[in-house]
Write an enzyme that holds these catalytic residues in place. Structure first.
Site, PDB file in Angstrom:
ATOM      1  N   TYR A   1       0.873  -1.184   0.000  1.00 32.53           N
ATOM      2  CA  TYR A   1       0.000   0.000   0.000  1.00 32.53           C
ATOM      3  C   TYR A   1       0.900   1.220   0.000  1.00 32.53           C
ATOM      4  CZ  TYR A   1      -3.292   3.545   1.739  1.00 32.53           C
ATOM      5  OH  TYR A   1      -4.058   4.665   1.889  1.00 32.53           O
TER       6      TYR A   1
ATOM      7  N   ASP B   1       9.374   2.967  -1.136  1.00 33.42           N
ATOM      8  CA  ASP B   1       8.392   3.654  -0.295  1.00 33.42           C
ATOM      9  C   ASP B   1       8.738   3.325   1.149  1.00 33.42           C
ATOM     10  OD1 ASP B   1       6.318   4.627   1.132  1.00 33.42           O
ATOM     11  OD2 ASP B   1       4.728   3.619   0.005  1.00 33.42           O
TER      12      ASP B   1
ATOM     13  N   LYS C   1       5.326   9.484   8.360  1.00 32.33           N
ATOM     14  CA  LYS C   1       5.234   8.932   9.715  1.00 32.33           C
ATOM     15  C   LYS C   1       6.317   9.468  10.666  1.00 32.33           C
ATOM     16  CE  LYS C   1       2.746   4.934   7.877  1.00 32.33           C
ATOM     17  NZ  LYS C   1       1.411   4.718   8.356  1.00 32.33           N
TER      18      LYS C   1
HETATM   19  N1  PLP Z   1       3.190   4.319   2.012  1.00 37.49           N
HETATM   20  C1  PLP Z   1       3.187   3.407   2.987  1.00 37.49           C
HETATM   21  C2  PLP Z   1       4.191   2.294   2.969  1.00 37.49           C
HETATM   22  C3  PLP Z   1       2.238   3.491   4.009  1.00 37.49           C
HETATM   23  O1  PLP Z   1       2.232   2.555   4.971  1.00 37.49           O
HETATM   24  C4  PLP Z   1       1.306   4.544   4.002  1.00 37.49           C
HETATM   25  C5  PLP Z   1       0.296   4.652   5.059  1.00 37.49           C
HETATM   26  O2  PLP Z   1       0.123   3.819   5.893  1.00 37.49           O
HETATM   27  C6  PLP Z   1       1.372   5.483   2.974  1.00 37.49           C
HETATM   28  C7  PLP Z   1       2.324   5.347   1.996  1.00 37.49           C
HETATM   29  C8  PLP Z   1       0.407   6.629   2.941  1.00 37.49           C
HETATM   30  O3  PLP Z   1       0.714   7.518   3.954  1.00 37.49           O
HETATM   31  P1  PLP Z   1      -0.401   8.522   4.523  1.00 37.49           P
HETATM   32  O4  PLP Z   1      -1.407   7.679   5.225  1.00 37.49           O
HETATM   33  O5  PLP Z   1       0.363   9.445   5.400  1.00 37.49           O
HETATM   34  O6  PLP Z   1      -0.987   9.216   3.339  1.00 37.49           O
END
Ligand code: PLP
Length: 428
Positions: free
Chosen positions: A140, A235, A263
């Site tokens: 995700y 990511d 985060k």
């Molecule tokens: N990328 C990863 C690996 C994530 O775990 C998340 C959210 O949990 C995101 C992107 C998206 O981040 P946000 O919820 O701050 O938009």
């Protein structure tokens, strides 16, 4: 009562929540409404305390209401909340990120992980003048149109949307492959190599429980991108500053072209960032023609919270070892209880991230294997743990997180609760 608060929330917020996984829709019971948090615990409005293994889905690595971060925010508060003009704080945080993650020469701040991955994908497409991207099933990356895509019907078919509202034509630019399958990555490059702008991957997948990359997987991604001049995007919104100071790329020794962060780098305030090789980042406006912008990007409160967080964790030698030891103590304890009770069960620990899998004797390695797990047992276990004051992610597909304030006692309390919850599973 949380259940009454949930009813009230549903009157005015879709599903009563501002992010779907919070709704407990695939769990037993209603979401707990949190009033406050401190160190290893969150507290609901009725005064119930819960040992927290969600940690706001990752950011609070130094515990809830970290006094150093709160103090830094308080100092900044008196100077105003946002200016929409450059600040020294932005340069400081960017410098720290570039120092701690050597693959990043230039970094742009945004407000969420979703914004970071969306912008990184646009940048990769703009820099390569190509449209196709590869992502992996079960990873995700936020709710970005190009990334809310599932695999087509065959192994090497173009993707289809996982949500209405995403144009099919856009979905067809995303190739979705099974995680940890190097062979299919090579085949995809053989088929579409000259059209592939980027691969985006969670270098440790924390959104299908906790899945680690197999030995050759990340190396294959790096090699394929090098051979075809495609951009490798790690990511690290979840893994950045979570599994090691330099993120998963330091942990595995693989250098991506672009990295997305979020985060932990916001210290608990809304932040995201994307950065990487200078030659690619120079395509971003105002240096280049790939447009990206944000009214509140680089917000001073978020910058000083993030800076305080990164200072704190980079000055704490042994922090990641201590976190991992706690995660291992927890997971070994859970597995020992399951073994005693003859419940098929496995666990995985990577740094301060962990996962556990009911119904799987060995930890899964991809989305299909995760889907074979016993979700019903997880749901019952999850509900039972909440009633005993242990807060686990309300989904069988999310990693758990350890923070530095979690004590040995907290983990022992958790294991005692787990023994009761697992024993009840054997009585069903
Ligand atoms: N990328 C990863 C690996 C994530 O775990 C998340 C959210 O949990 C995101 C992107 C998206 O981040 P946000 O919820 O701050 O938009």
């Amino acid at each position: 009562m949380s259940s009454q608060r949930f009813k009230d929330a549903q009157q005015v917020i879709p599903g009563g929540v501002n992010s779907p996984v919070r709704s407990f829709s695939s769990m037993i019971g209603d979401p707990i409404f949190i009033e406050r948090a401190s160190e290893s615990r969150i507290y609901d409005h009725d005064g119930n305390a819960y040992i927290d293994y969600v940690n706001s889905w990752g950011p609070t690595i130094t515990g809830h209401a970290d006094p150093d971060i709160i103090h830094a925010i308080e100092q900044q508060l008196g100077k105003g909340l946002t200016y929409g003009a450059p600040t020294q704080l932005e340069t400081e945080l960017a410098t720290t990120i570039c120092e701690l993650i050597p693959s990043i020469d230039l970094v742009r701040m945004v407000n969420s992980g979703t914004e970071a991955t969306m912008s990184a994908i646009r940048l990769a497409r703009g820099a390569t003048r190509r449209d196709k991207i590869i992502k992996f099933e079960g990873c995700y990356h936020g709710h970005v149109d190009s990334l809310l895509i599932k695999a087509g019907s065959g192994a090497l078919t173009l993707g289809s949307p996982t949500s209405p509202g995403i144009p099919r034509s856009l979905a067809e630019e995303t190739i979705v492959l099974p995680y940890n399958n190097s062979k299919l990555v090579k085949q995809a490059f053989a088929e579409w190599g000259n059209d592939i702008a980027a691969i985006i991957v969670e270098p440790i997948a924390g959104n299908m429980n906790c899945i680690a990359p197999s030995h050759d997987f990340l190396h294959t991604l790096r090699r394929c991108c090098d051979e075809h001049n495609s951009v490798l995007i790690f990511d690290e919104v979840m893994t950045g500053f979570r599994v090691a100071l330099g993120g998963a790329q330091a942990h595995y020794g693989i250098t991506p072209d672009l990295t997305t962060l979020g985060k932990v780098i916001g210290g608990g305030l809304p932040v995201g960032a994307f950065g990487g090789k200078r030659a690619i980042m120079e395509h971003i406006a105002p240096l280049g023609d790939v447009y990206q912008a944000g009214t509140l990007s680089g917000n001073p409160l978020a910058m000083c919270a993030g800076q305080t967080m990164l200072n704190k964790i980079s000055n704490d030698t042994g922090l990641y070892t201590r976190l991992e030891e706690k995660a291992r103590y927890l997971c070994n304890g859970l597995r020992a209880i399951a073994d005693e009770l003859s419940i098929p069960f496995s666990t995985r620990v990577v740094g301060s991230m962990f996962g556990f899998f009911f119904g799987a004797k060995t930890a899964p390695n991809n989305f299909d294997e995760v889907m074979q797990c016993n979700i019903e047992q997880f749901k019952t276990f999850h509900h039972n743990m909440i009633t005993q004051g242990v807060y686990l992610a309300p989904s069988a597909f999310e990693a758990g997180f350890i923070n530095t304030t979690l004590t040995q006692d907290d983990i022992n309390i958790t294991l005692n609760a787990a023994r009761i919850a697992m024993t009840e599973l054997t009585n069903i």
